[in-house]
Scaffold this active site. Sequence first.
Site, PDB file in Angstrom:
ATOM      1  N   GLU A 151       0.802  -1.227   0.000  1.00 15.56           N
ATOM      2  CA  GLU A 151       0.000   0.000   0.000  1.00 15.56           C
ATOM      3  C   GLU A 151       0.839   1.283   0.000  1.00 15.56           C
ATOM      4  O   GLU A 151       0.427   2.284  -0.580  1.00 15.56           O
ATOM      5  CB  GLU A 151      -0.943   0.024   1.218  1.00 15.56           C
ATOM      6  CG  GLU A 151      -2.045  -1.028   1.195  1.00 15.56           C
ATOM      7  CD  GLU A 151      -3.079  -0.779   0.115  1.00 15.56           C
ATOM      8  OE1 GLU A 151      -3.196   0.365  -0.359  1.00 15.56           O
ATOM      9  OE2 GLU A 151      -3.763  -1.755  -0.277  1.00 15.56           O
TER      10      GLU A 151
ATOM     11  N   SER B 178     -22.769 -32.119 -26.841  1.00 15.33           N
ATOM     12  CA  SER B 178     -23.662 -32.103 -28.004  1.00 15.33           C
ATOM     13  C   SER B 178     -24.606 -30.906 -28.029  1.00 15.33           C
ATOM     14  O   SER B 178     -25.301 -30.691 -29.026  1.00 15.33           O
ATOM     15  CB  SER B 178     -24.478 -33.399 -28.050  1.00 15.33           C
ATOM     16  OG  SER B 178     -23.639 -34.486 -28.389  1.00 15.33           O
TER      17      SER B 178
END
Length: 496
Positions: free
Chosen positions: A46, A322
């Site tokens: 940070e 399919s």
Amino acid sequence: KVVESTKIYDRTGKILLYDVHQSVKRTLVPFDAIPQSLKSATVSVEDASFYSHYGIDPKSIARAVVANLVGGGFKQGGSTITQQVVKKTLLTDEKLLTRKIKEVILSFRLEASFSKEEILTLYLNEVPYGGNIYGVGEASKIFFGKDPKDLSIAESAYLAALPNAPTYFSPYGNHRDKLEDRKNFVLKRMFDLGFINKEEYSAAQTTKTEFLPKEPKGMKAPHFVIWIKEYLVEKYGERAVEENGYKVITTLDYELQKKAEEKVDSFGPIMEKNFEAKNMGLVAINPKNGQLLAMIGSRNYFDIKNDGNFNVSLAPNRQPGSTFKPFVYATAFIKGYTPETVLFDLRTNFSTNCDAKGVPFSPEVKPEDCYMPENYDGKYRGPVSLRNALAQSLNVPAVKTLYLAGIQDSLNTSRRMGITSLTTPTQYGLTLVLGGGEVSLLEMTGAYGVFANDGVHNKTKAILRVEDKNGNLVEEFKEENEEVIPSEVAQKITNI
């Protein structure tokens, strides 16, 4: 500043699915009860110059500007830890130059009045870790079931990784891989800055860390809600969603959602017993307008052992099998073939490197490279119409149909119908029609809606409207539709 929570509702606007700020959880922890590993991890990622600056860091601001212009990678923000404390505790989230000036002045004053230890303690007790979790005390308990002082280096790195984007990086969301990347980035920063040695760095990288299951409270349709929150954060910002009091009316039909959950509960054990499938996903969309009515991302969101948090309905890497065949047959119909067109369902070799019986022409070709698909029952039926071939989901005629329709044209059809993940035709070849590519359930469901809607595709939407805390309209549902295949083609597929 008065903080108001964003609330997410079903389509009636009456059933509350999730209150982002519900029962905010925060446990204050003194500086000496916070482990050095977490302090170091936080400072590393940070604000690397935290211990040497006086409230702001001009170099970091300049780097952030350049990084934002260039883009790419994990980058440090321009705000110091001191500035973030000021923003979280003293200022509103308005994006004005005057607010930025106030932030700088107050940062200098904070540094003059408090020690670095006190400022870092303030930060670690205020920082949001996602949802209603604020501060390291609560985060340690909820994520790992332990006090902060007992955190490992790896656990500290995870906690330091989260505040950058708590919703996106949430261990309970759909981006666990990105959280891993972010955690490793934190560890690399810690090593580069001398906070940990090589042995500690290597051990923390390879340590497998388990997060506790998310508490099953106050959330209906959890996978859907998390997905909606991620969308809101991306569009409006993390802090705005946490504090601005939006009222979000989604498209979800909660009565239908409950029925969907009942089905997954009842069929789940059967699927696991018969097919060893430990998870399930379910999506329901109204094809007439694209509104998403139900979404389930797993059998149990709170079942961590079976990846319950992971939303399989959004995962882009599921083979469709399919279910991809109708897109190929639709492409063939667009090109002039008809349901009555006859193909031969016979044992067929589709590789130019092999003869008709599947024997390689040269020693360099392996027998398995001879592509000779079989039907599901191992039988061949001779001459069959495209109607019968699709209705019975026969594999050999489907591959022949793809050859006639064309791989690229079939992909173009599926893309127009809403499937965006199939982008490399050479990767799939003729296996595409048997589900050789990878798609998401959400996109596949939306694409099938085109057949149900006479060839018109409605872009999938999940929000009806967003209002601010004063009732003003911020966002509203609009249909986005387009005819992507001829209506008679859609009707032929549906009829078959």
